[in-house]
Write a protein that holds these residues in place. Structure first.
Motif, PDB file in Angstrom:
ATOM      1  N   SER A  22    -106.891  28.516 -71.138  1.00 60.16           N
ATOM      2  CA  SER A  22    -106.702  29.230 -69.879  1.00 60.16           C
ATOM      3  C   SER A  22    -108.001  29.267 -69.094  1.00 60.16           C
ATOM      4  O   SER A  22    -109.051  28.816 -69.553  1.00 60.16           O
ATOM      5  CB  SER A  22    -106.197  30.658 -70.149  1.00 60.16           C
ATOM      6  OG  SER A  22    -105.759  31.259 -68.959  1.00 60.16           O
ATOM      7  N   VAL A  32    -104.197  32.963 -66.594  1.00 60.04           N
ATOM      8  CA  VAL A  32    -104.706  34.102 -67.354  1.00 60.04           C
ATOM      9  C   VAL A  32    -103.609  35.133 -67.648  1.00 60.04           C
ATOM     10  O   VAL A  32    -103.550  35.673 -68.744  1.00 60.04           O
ATOM     11  CB  VAL A  32    -105.905  34.748 -66.629  1.00 60.04           C
ATOM     12  CG1 VAL A  32    -106.336  36.027 -67.324  1.00 60.04           C
ATOM     13  CG2 VAL A  32    -107.080  33.767 -66.585  1.00 60.04           C
ATOM     14  N   PHE A  56    -110.953  30.351 -73.245  1.00 60.03           N
ATOM     15  CA  PHE A  56    -111.108  30.516 -71.797  1.00 60.03           C
ATOM     16  C   PHE A  56    -112.088  29.470 -71.290  1.00 60.03           C
ATOM     17  O   PHE A  56    -113.207  29.348 -71.802  1.00 60.03           O
ATOM     18  CB  PHE A  56    -111.620  31.920 -71.472  1.00 60.03           C
ATOM     19  CG  PHE A  56    -111.619  32.258 -70.007  1.00 60.03           C
ATOM     20  CD1 PHE A  56    -110.520  32.872 -69.425  1.00 60.03           C
ATOM     21  CD2 PHE A  56    -112.721  31.971 -69.210  1.00 60.03           C
ATOM     22  CE1 PHE A  56    -110.504  33.186 -68.072  1.00 60.03           C
ATOM     23  CE2 PHE A  56    -112.720  32.282 -67.860  1.00 60.03           C
ATOM     24  CZ  PHE A  56    -111.605  32.892 -67.285  1.00 60.03           C
ATOM     25  N   GLU A 102    -110.084  37.026 -62.752  1.00 59.81           N
ATOM     26  CA  GLU A 102    -109.713  36.414 -64.031  1.00 59.81           C
ATOM     27  C   GLU A 102    -110.918  36.244 -64.939  1.00 59.81           C
ATOM     28  O   GLU A 102    -110.834  36.455 -66.155  1.00 59.81           O
ATOM     29  CB  GLU A 102    -109.035  35.061 -63.772  1.00 59.81           C
ATOM     30  CG  GLU A 102    -107.645  35.198 -63.172  1.00 59.81           C
ATOM     31  CD  GLU A 102    -107.089  33.900 -62.650  1.00 59.81           C
ATOM     32  OE1 GLU A 102    -105.859  33.805 -62.509  1.00 59.81           O
ATOM     33  OE2 GLU A 102    -107.877  32.958 -62.356  1.00 59.81           O
ATOM     34  N   SER A 147    -112.422  37.263 -69.391  1.00 62.72           N
ATOM     35  CA  SER A 147    -112.733  36.216 -70.369  1.00 62.72           C
ATOM     36  C   SER A 147    -113.083  36.785 -71.740  1.00 62.72           C
ATOM     37  O   SER A 147    -112.902  36.107 -72.759  1.00 62.72           O
ATOM     38  CB  SER A 147    -113.881  35.347 -69.857  1.00 62.72           C
ATOM     39  OG  SER A 147    -115.066  36.114 -69.691  1.00 62.72           O
TER      40      SER A 147
END
Length: 200
Positions: free
Chosen positions: A13, A106, A123, A157, A161
């Protein structure tokens, strides 16, 4: 071929434009024997995208039918389009002992954390907001207003993380280095003791 008890679901993501598609495509090009899930989406294909390769491009009615039949592991509406991960291809790959790579936004990753808590969450981080802007602009498919919307969302977003197992920086023009980092993480986690228990 690895045994099924070490086959992982790997959730990739990160913000829009960070290079998730390029990362996964490059892993396939380099011969990594993972299952790269093909997401169903209602958005129109971008130039050079192929149905069944980059995504399953479906009508909205067909997508909602898949939702009603519980055929999707996870689905979401993102920037006005629907995206979802078909369950069956995930189950088939895990049964064959192959790692399954899921490319999601996310909010999709957060839902998958609830649905498949033992999955591996990675991430992908851009080197800077300016680099992210340039990458989105180079795609040539978003208006200036849409780009601003995506960059605003990206800032929010990236604050999330730390909810992921690993964070990997995708430096400009160093995609193979990013691939190597992700591959090393997957290999390390596949040999973890005790192993992750994946149930779909």
């Amino acid at each position: 071929m690895r045994s099924t008890d070490t086959a992982l679901i790997v959730v990739i993501s990160g913000p829009s434009g960070v290079g998730k598609d390029a990362l996964i495509e490059r892993m396939a090009e380099l011969g990594h024997q993972h299952h790269f899930t093909v997401t169903a989406t209602t958005r129109a294909p971008r130039p050079n995208e192929q149905d069944g390769v980059n995504h399953h491009f479906v009508a909205r009615e067909q997508f909602m039918d898949m939702v009603s039949k519980d055929e999707l592991l996870e689905w979401a509406q993102v920037y006005g389009n629907f995206y979802g991960v078909p369950k069956q291809q995930v189950r088939d790959a895990l049964r064959d002992g192959r790692h399954v790579l899921l490319r999601v936004d996310v909010q999709g990753a957060k839902r998958l954390r609830t649905l498949v808590p033992e999955a591996l969450f990675i991430f992908v981080m851009p080197p800077s907001m300016e680099a992210l802007r340039q990458h989105i602009e180079r795609r040539g498919v978003n208006s200036p207003e849409e780009i601003d919307t995506r960059l605003t969302a990206a800032q929010e977003e990236m604050k999330q993380s730390d909810c992921f197992d690993y964070c990997v920086l995708n430096e400009e023009n160093h995609l193979d280095d990013t691939v190597s980092k992700v591959a090393e993480i997957i290999d390390s986690e596949a040999h973890r003791d005790p192993p992750r228990k994946i149930v779909v």
